[in-house]
Scaffold this motif. Structure first.
Motif, PDB file in Angstrom:
ATOM      1  N   LEU A   1       9.362  35.926  23.790  1.00  0.00           N
ATOM      2  CA  LEU A   1       9.677  36.626  22.539  1.00  0.00           C
ATOM      3  C   LEU A   1       9.398  38.109  22.621  1.00  0.00           C
ATOM      4  CD1 LEU A   1       7.883  34.437  19.841  1.00  0.00           C
ATOM      5  CD2 LEU A   1      10.304  34.441  20.452  1.00  0.00           C
ATOM      6  N   ILE A   2      10.200  38.870  21.868  1.00  0.00           N
ATOM      7  CA  ILE A   2       9.932  40.298  21.649  1.00  0.00           C
ATOM      8  C   ILE A   2       9.666  40.463  20.153  1.00  0.00           C
ATOM      9  CG2 ILE A   2      10.995  42.603  21.573  1.00  0.00           C
ATOM     10  CD1 ILE A   2      12.814  41.631  23.906  1.00  0.00           C
ATOM     11  N   MET A   3       8.633  41.219  19.801  1.00  0.00           N
ATOM     12  CA  MET A   3       8.402  41.577  18.407  1.00  0.00           C
ATOM     13  C   MET A   3       8.912  43.001  18.196  1.00  0.00           C
ATOM     14  SD  MET A   3       6.906  38.823  17.426  1.00  0.00           S
ATOM     15  CE  MET A   3       6.573  39.270  15.733  1.00  0.00           C
ATOM     16  N   LEU A   4       9.887  43.148  17.307  1.00  0.00           N
ATOM     17  CA  LEU A   4      10.401  44.476  16.957  1.00  0.00           C
ATOM     18  C   LEU A   4       9.943  44.824  15.555  1.00  0.00           C
ATOM     19  CD1 LEU A   4      14.183  44.246  17.978  1.00  0.00           C
ATOM     20  CD2 LEU A   4      12.394  45.490  19.180  1.00  0.00           C
TER      21      LEU A   4
ATOM     22  N   THR B   1      12.324  51.666  23.650  1.00  0.00           N
ATOM     23  CA  THR B   1      13.454  52.579  23.873  1.00  0.00           C
ATOM     24  C   THR B   1      14.522  51.765  24.599  1.00  0.00           C
ATOM     25  OG1 THR B   1      12.684  53.241  26.078  1.00  0.00           O
ATOM     26  CG2 THR B   1      11.909  54.582  24.230  1.00  0.00           C
ATOM     27  N   ILE B   2      15.760  52.259  24.561  1.00  0.00           N
ATOM     28  CA  ILE B   2      16.830  51.554  25.284  1.00  0.00           C
ATOM     29  C   ILE B   2      16.515  51.477  26.790  1.00  0.00           C
ATOM     30  CG2 ILE B   2      19.296  51.636  25.912  1.00  0.00           C
ATOM     31  CD1 ILE B   2      19.073  50.783  23.027  1.00  0.00           C
ATOM     32  N   PRO B   3      16.075  52.590  27.436  1.00  0.00           N
ATOM     33  CA  PRO B   3      15.735  52.451  28.865  1.00  0.00           C
ATOM     34  C   PRO B   3      14.666  51.378  29.122  1.00  0.00           C
ATOM     35  CG  PRO B   3      15.894  54.766  28.283  1.00  0.00           C
ATOM     36  CD  PRO B   3      16.025  54.001  26.995  1.00  0.00           C
ATOM     37  N   GLN B   4      13.706  51.234  28.203  1.00  0.00           N
ATOM     38  CA  GLN B   4      12.691  50.175  28.395  1.00  0.00           C
ATOM     39  C   GLN B   4      13.336  48.794  28.296  1.00  0.00           C
ATOM     40  OE1 GLN B   4       9.176  50.588  25.920  1.00  0.00           O
ATOM     41  NE2 GLN B   4       8.905  52.733  26.473  1.00  0.00           N
ATOM     42  N   ALA B   5      14.268  48.629  27.349  1.00  0.00           N
ATOM     43  CA  ALA B   5      14.940  47.329  27.201  1.00  0.00           C
ATOM     44  C   ALA B   5      15.738  47.013  28.460  1.00  0.00           C
ATOM     45  CB  ALA B   5      15.854  47.351  25.977  1.00  0.00           C
ATOM     46  N   GLU B   6      16.381  48.042  29.030  1.00  0.00           N
ATOM     47  CA  GLU B   6      17.160  47.826  30.250  1.00  0.00           C
ATOM     48  C   GLU B   6      16.243  47.487  31.426  1.00  0.00           C
ATOM     49  OE1 GLU B   6      20.913  50.627  28.838  1.00  0.00           O
ATOM     50  OE2 GLU B   6      19.420  51.475  30.232  1.00  0.00           O
ATOM     51  N   ALA B   7      15.081  48.157  31.474  1.00  0.00           N
ATOM     52  CA  ALA B   7      14.115  47.860  32.549  1.00  0.00           C
ATOM     53  C   ALA B   7      13.602  46.430  32.416  1.00  0.00           C
ATOM     54  CB  ALA B   7      12.953  48.859  32.508  1.00  0.00           C
ATOM     55  N   LEU B   8      13.385  45.992  31.185  1.00  0.00           N
ATOM     56  CA  LEU B   8      12.929  44.612  30.962  1.00  0.00           C
ATOM     57  C   LEU B   8      14.000  43.626  31.412  1.00  0.00           C
ATOM     58  CD1 LEU B   8      10.954  42.497  29.798  1.00  0.00           C
ATOM     59  CD2 LEU B   8      12.054  42.863  27.562  1.00  0.00           C
ATOM     60  N   ASP B   9      15.243  43.882  31.020  1.00  0.00           N
ATOM     61  CA  ASP B   9      16.335  42.996  31.437  1.00  0.00           C
ATOM     62  C   ASP B   9      16.409  42.907  32.964  1.00  0.00           C
ATOM     63  OD1 ASP B   9      17.048  42.419  28.859  1.00  0.00           O
ATOM     64  OD2 ASP B   9      18.748  43.796  28.774  1.00  0.00           O
ATOM     65  N   ALA B  10      16.251  44.051  33.619  1.00  0.00           N
ATOM     66  CA  ALA B  10      16.332  44.070  35.096  1.00  0.00           C
ATOM     67  C   ALA B  10      15.178  43.274  35.706  1.00  0.00           C
ATOM     68  CB  ALA B  10      16.314  45.514  35.601  1.00  0.00           C
ATOM     69  N   ALA B  11      13.973  43.442  35.141  1.00  0.00           N
ATOM     70  CA  ALA B  11      12.808  42.715  35.677  1.00  0.00           C
ATOM     71  C   ALA B  11      12.985  41.213  35.487  1.00  0.00           C
ATOM     72  CB  ALA B  11      11.528  43.198  34.983  1.00  0.00           C
ATOM     73  N   LEU B  12      13.498  40.820  34.317  1.00  0.00           N
ATOM     74  CA  LEU B  12      13.696  39.388  34.048  1.00  0.00           C
ATOM     75  C   LEU B  12      14.773  38.807  34.950  1.00  0.00           C
ATOM     76  CD1 LEU B  12      13.535  39.500  30.159  1.00  0.00           C
ATOM     77  CD2 LEU B  12      11.965  38.227  31.630  1.00  0.00           C
ATOM     78  N   GLU B  13      15.834  39.593  35.157  1.00  0.00           N
ATOM     79  CA  GLU B  13      16.930  39.104  35.984  1.00  0.00           C
ATOM     80  C   GLU B  13      16.449  38.774  37.399  1.00  0.00           C
ATOM     81  OE1 GLU B  13      20.524  41.446  35.504  1.00  0.00           O
ATOM     82  OE2 GLU B  13      21.287  40.524  37.362  1.00  0.00           O
TER      83      GLU B  13
ATOM     84  N   GLN C   1      14.555  51.946  16.688  1.00  0.00           N
ATOM     85  CA  GLN C   1      15.483  51.201  15.828  1.00  0.00           C
ATOM     86  C   GLN C   1      16.801  50.823  16.536  1.00  0.00           C
ATOM     87  OE1 GLN C   1      16.045  53.115  12.055  1.00  0.00           O
ATOM     88  NE2 GLN C   1      16.309  51.166  11.002  1.00  0.00           N
ATOM     89  N   PRO C   2      17.330  51.683  17.443  1.00  0.00           N
ATOM     90  CA  PRO C   2      18.549  51.278  18.158  1.00  0.00           C
ATOM     91  C   PRO C   2      18.435  49.939  18.889  1.00  0.00           C
ATOM     92  CG  PRO C   2      18.118  53.613  18.521  1.00  0.00           C
ATOM     93  CD  PRO C   2      16.923  53.073  17.774  1.00  0.00           C
ATOM     94  N   LEU C   3      17.198  49.492  19.130  1.00  0.00           N
ATOM     95  CA  LEU C   3      17.038  48.199  19.810  1.00  0.00           C
ATOM     96  C   LEU C   3      17.477  47.030  18.931  1.00  0.00           C
ATOM     97  CD1 LEU C   3      13.599  48.652  21.597  1.00  0.00           C
ATOM     98  CD2 LEU C   3      15.883  48.792  22.573  1.00  0.00           C
ATOM     99  N   ILE C   4      17.510  47.243  17.623  1.00  0.00           N
ATOM    100  CA  ILE C   4      17.961  46.166  16.733  1.00  0.00           C
ATOM    101  C   ILE C   4      19.421  45.827  17.074  1.00  0.00           C
ATOM    102  CG2 ILE C   4      18.434  45.559  14.318  1.00  0.00           C
ATOM    103  CD1 ILE C   4      15.941  47.191  13.573  1.00  0.00           C
ATOM    104  N   ASP C   5      20.243  46.857  17.238  1.00  0.00           N
ATOM    105  CA  ASP C   5      21.638  46.651  17.644  1.00  0.00           C
ATOM    106  C   ASP C   5      21.738  46.039  19.037  1.00  0.00           C
ATOM    107  OD1 ASP C   5      22.984  47.468  15.507  1.00  0.00           O
ATOM    108  OD2 ASP C   5      23.652  49.412  16.326  1.00  0.00           O
ATOM    109  N   TYR C   6      20.885  46.549  19.906  1.00  0.00           N
ATOM    110  CA  TYR C   6      20.884  46.098  21.304  1.00  0.00           C
ATOM    111  C   TYR C   6      20.694  44.577  21.365  1.00  0.00           C
ATOM    112  CZ  TYR C   6      19.434  46.110  26.279  1.00  0.00           C
ATOM    113  OH  TYR C   6      19.323  45.879  27.630  1.00  0.00           O
TER     114      TYR C   6
END
Ligand code: AP5
Ligand code: MG
Length: 213
Positions: free
Chosen positions: A3-6, A89-101, A180-185
């Motif tokens: 889970l992520i808490m936003l 931040t969006i770059p953090q979300a992308e880094a998380l996706d990459a680490a999980l992948e 907040q842009p992470l809500i859309d993400y």
């Protein structure tokens, strides 16, 4: 369950994450708590993070992404984990996706604890935090058993350095601009769940559990 808490500063991410961690028996990973523990312990990471945090600004992405990637690769995270305060931040979300992948994993849900700015400042002034174990209290809504003392570890409770009203305003601005842009993400990723965070602590908790199924 991963889970992520936003949510805005003071929305109740930490409060709910702590309860969910017990309910689902998975670790609660708060990047804010990790930084505060490092500041208290006088580490290099703490020294680097302190100025940003006290000013209500985000710590640079490069100080936080590898730290979280390492943390979620640890053994206690195999059954899942709750990220509280990351990504921001969006770059953090992308880094998380990459680490999980790399690990062949995906997040299950991003829970957005929705609280309007008007409610936030009042909440923050009454918050008291334990810098040792990360537990969070409120002088009205979530009192400790003994005033000023952490129920969980017996340490002294403090008003966080960044909870002064002026700094809270800065943090809210940073939140709207960068987080907040992470809500859309996560909406686009199909895993966003939104809960009305202005309800009581218990009602928010029940609402989240009902959404997660
Ligand atoms: P962090 O510690 O994550 O702070 P934050 O996001 O600003 O969030 P808070 O911890 O202030 O609020 P919360 O949503 O957890 O609310 P809580 O449950 O305590 O980050 C601090 C700093 O570290 C950042 O500013 C940044 O500098 C740095 N940082 C951390 N992560 C980073 C990252 N990924 N990238 C870059 N920098 C990073 O609740 C608030 C109060 O309200 C409490 O007193 C609680 O008891 C009360 N309360 C909660 N729910 C309710 C309710 N339903 N009704 C009534 N009262 C309630
Ligand atoms: Mg918190």
């Amino acid at each position: 369950m991963r889970l992520i808490m936003l949510g805005a500063p003071g929305a109740g991410k930490g409060t709910q994450a702590a309860k969910l961690a017990v309910a689902y028996n998975i670790p609660h990973i708060s990047t804010g708590d990790i930084f505060r523990a490092n500041i208290k312990g006088g580490t290099e990471l703490g020294k680097k993070a302190k100025g940003y945090m006290d000013a209500g600004q985000l710590v640079p992405d490069e100080l936080v992404c590898d730290l979280v990637a390492d943390r979620i690769a640890q053994e206690d995270c195999t059954e899942g984990f709750i990220l509280d305060g990351f990504p921001r931040t969006i770059p953090q979300a992308e880094a998380l996706d990459a680490a999980l992948e790399k690990m062949g994993l995906k997040m299950d849900a991003a829970v957005n604890v929705d609280v309007p700015d008007e409610n936030i400042i009042e909440r923050m002034g009454g918050r008291r935090a334990c810098l040792k174990c990360g537990a969070t209290y409120h002088m009205v809504y979530a009192k400790p058993q003994t005033e000023g003392i952490c129920d969980k570890c017996g340490s002294e409770l403090v008003l966080r350095e960044d909870d002064k009203p002026e700094t809270v305003k800065t943090r809210l601005g940073v939140y709207h601009e960068q987080t907040q842009p992470l809500i859309d993400y996560y909406e686009k990723a199909g895993i966003l769940k939104t809960v009305d965070g202005t309800q009581s602590l218990e009602a928010v908790f029940e609402g989240i559990k009902a959404m997660l199924g």
